[in-house]
Design a protein around this motif. Structure first.
Motif, PDB file in Angstrom:
ATOM      1  N   ILE A  96       0.839  -1.200   0.000  1.00 49.37           N
ATOM      2  CA  ILE A  96       0.000   0.000   0.000  1.00 49.37           C
ATOM      3  C   ILE A  96       0.874   1.250   0.000  1.00 49.37           C
ATOM      4  CG2 ILE A  96      -0.265   0.092   2.520  1.00 49.37           C
ATOM      5  CD1 ILE A  96      -2.975   1.029  -0.080  1.00 49.37           C
ATOM      6  N   ARG A 112      -1.945   6.594   6.114  1.00 51.21           N
ATOM      7  CA  ARG A 112      -2.470   5.228   6.038  1.00 51.21           C
ATOM      8  C   ARG A 112      -3.473   4.978   7.153  1.00 51.21           C
ATOM      9  NH1 ARG A 112       2.173   2.116   6.799  1.00 51.21           N
ATOM     10  NH2 ARG A 112       3.479   3.966   6.827  1.00 51.21           N
ATOM     11  N   LEU A 115      -6.655   6.550   5.936  1.00 53.17           N
ATOM     12  CA  LEU A 115      -7.278   5.685   4.934  1.00 53.17           C
ATOM     13  C   LEU A 115      -7.927   4.476   5.608  1.00 53.17           C
ATOM     14  CD1 LEU A 115      -7.854   4.941   1.971  1.00 53.17           C
ATOM     15  CD2 LEU A 115      -5.569   3.909   1.885  1.00 53.17           C
ATOM     16  N   ALA A 116      -7.257   3.908   6.593  1.00 51.04           N
ATOM     17  CA  ALA A 116      -7.817   2.769   7.329  1.00 51.04           C
ATOM     18  C   ALA A 116      -9.131   3.162   8.007  1.00 51.04           C
ATOM     19  CB  ALA A 116      -6.806   2.256   8.350  1.00 51.04           C
ATOM     20  N   TYR A 121     -11.400   0.143   9.090  1.00 50.64           N
ATOM     21  CA  TYR A 121     -10.500  -0.872   9.635  1.00 50.64           C
ATOM     22  C   TYR A 121     -10.779  -1.021  11.119  1.00 50.64           C
ATOM     23  CZ  TYR A 121      -6.072  -3.198  10.808  1.00 50.64           C
ATOM     24  OH  TYR A 121      -5.120  -4.085  11.244  1.00 50.64           O
ATOM     25  N   GLN A 125      -4.449  -0.170  14.736  1.00 54.07           N
ATOM     26  CA  GLN A 125      -3.713   0.689  13.811  1.00 54.07           C
ATOM     27  C   GLN A 125      -2.243   0.830  14.194  1.00 54.07           C
ATOM     28  OE1 GLN A 125      -5.638   4.437  13.016  1.00 54.07           O
ATOM     29  NE2 GLN A 125      -7.320   3.459  11.930  1.00 54.07           N
ATOM     30  N   ASN A 132      -1.377  -2.517   6.876  1.00 56.40           N
ATOM     31  CA  ASN A 132      -0.959  -2.297   5.493  1.00 56.40           C
ATOM     32  C   ASN A 132      -1.458  -3.397   4.561  1.00 56.40           C
ATOM     33  OD1 ASN A 132       0.341   0.045   6.217  1.00 56.40           O
ATOM     34  ND2 ASN A 132       2.392  -0.836   6.166  1.00 56.40           N
ATOM     35  N   LEU A 135      -5.148  -2.885   4.177  1.00 58.17           N
ATOM     36  CA  LEU A 135      -5.412  -1.708   3.347  1.00 58.17           C
ATOM     37  C   LEU A 135      -5.244  -2.021   1.863  1.00 58.17           C
ATOM     38  CD1 LEU A 135      -3.786   1.311   5.217  1.00 58.17           C
ATOM     39  CD2 LEU A 135      -6.195   1.051   4.568  1.00 58.17           C
ATOM     40  N   HIS A 136      -4.158  -2.695   1.516  1.00 57.07           N
ATOM     41  CA  HIS A 136      -3.933  -3.004   0.107  1.00 57.07           C
ATOM     42  C   HIS A 136      -5.074  -3.855  -0.444  1.00 57.07           C
ATOM     43  CE1 HIS A 136      -2.107  -4.585  -3.558  1.00 57.07           C
ATOM     44  NE2 HIS A 136      -1.408  -3.457  -3.558  1.00 57.07           N
ATOM     45  N   GLN A 138      -8.148  -4.088   0.699  1.00 58.09           N
ATOM     46  CA  GLN A 138      -9.377  -3.295   0.668  1.00 58.09           C
ATOM     47  C   GLN A 138      -9.389  -2.318  -0.493  1.00 58.09           C
ATOM     48  OE1 GLN A 138     -11.725  -5.039   2.641  1.00 58.09           O
ATOM     49  NE2 GLN A 138     -12.481  -2.978   2.609  1.00 58.09           N
TER      50      GLN A 138
END
Length: 156
Positions: A96, A112, A115-116, A121, A125, A132, A135-136, A138
């Motif tokens: 990500i 990040r 974004l999470a 998410y 965290q 990570n 996240l990628h 998602q």
């Protein structure tokens, strides 16, 4: 503008439904929302008559929203082209951080984490490695939901 919206803007053409607000661009939204129209739309009973089309039937059909399939965007091709023109060797297919760098976006831990949060998410965290990876996955899933065509290797 959210980070995810910015990602969409960088990958999809500006006139793509994912960027114009007529697609499921909000995190957590499903691309099937547009297809959730009732099965019996107004005028469908009249349309099932065996007789010729009457003006009221034609009018009802004209007012019914048409369901246009969302145009697909070859996400891999777009990103490969971006990488070729950037001259950087980035592992955007699994990272990500590298994906965000390729798109010219802030790849910091704070970005990040933001974004999470946008993508809901629920993990810790502070465990950035797990976050990570999630996240990628998602982001790739959301790109696909918004009309992105992904090869099997990029699908979650």
């Amino acid at each position: 503008m959210s980070i995810f919206s910015t990602i969409l803007n960088k990958i999809f053409p500006h006139d793509h439904p994912a960027n114009t607000g007529s697609a499921a661009t909000t995190p957590g939204a499903s691309s099937t929302a547009a297809a959730a129209a009732p099965a019996s739309a107004p005028g469908s009973a009249a349309a099932s008559n065996t007789g010729a089309s009457t003006p009221s039937t034609a009018q009802a059909q004209a007012t019914r929203p048409s369901v246009t399939p969302m145009p697909e965007v070859d996400v891999e091709a777009v990103l490969v082209k971006m990488q070729a023109s950037s001259g950087q060797q980035l592992n955007w297919r699994t990272s990500i951080v590298d994906l965000l760098k390729l798109l010219g976006l802030d790849s910091s831990l704070e970005a990040r984490k933001q974004l999470a949060s946008e993508l809901h998410y629920t993990g810790n965290q502070e465990d950035s490695a797990a976050m990570n990876v999630w996240l990628h996955r998602q982001v790739m899933q959301k790109l696909e939901e918004n009309g992105g065509k992904l090869p099997d290797g990029l699908k979650s």
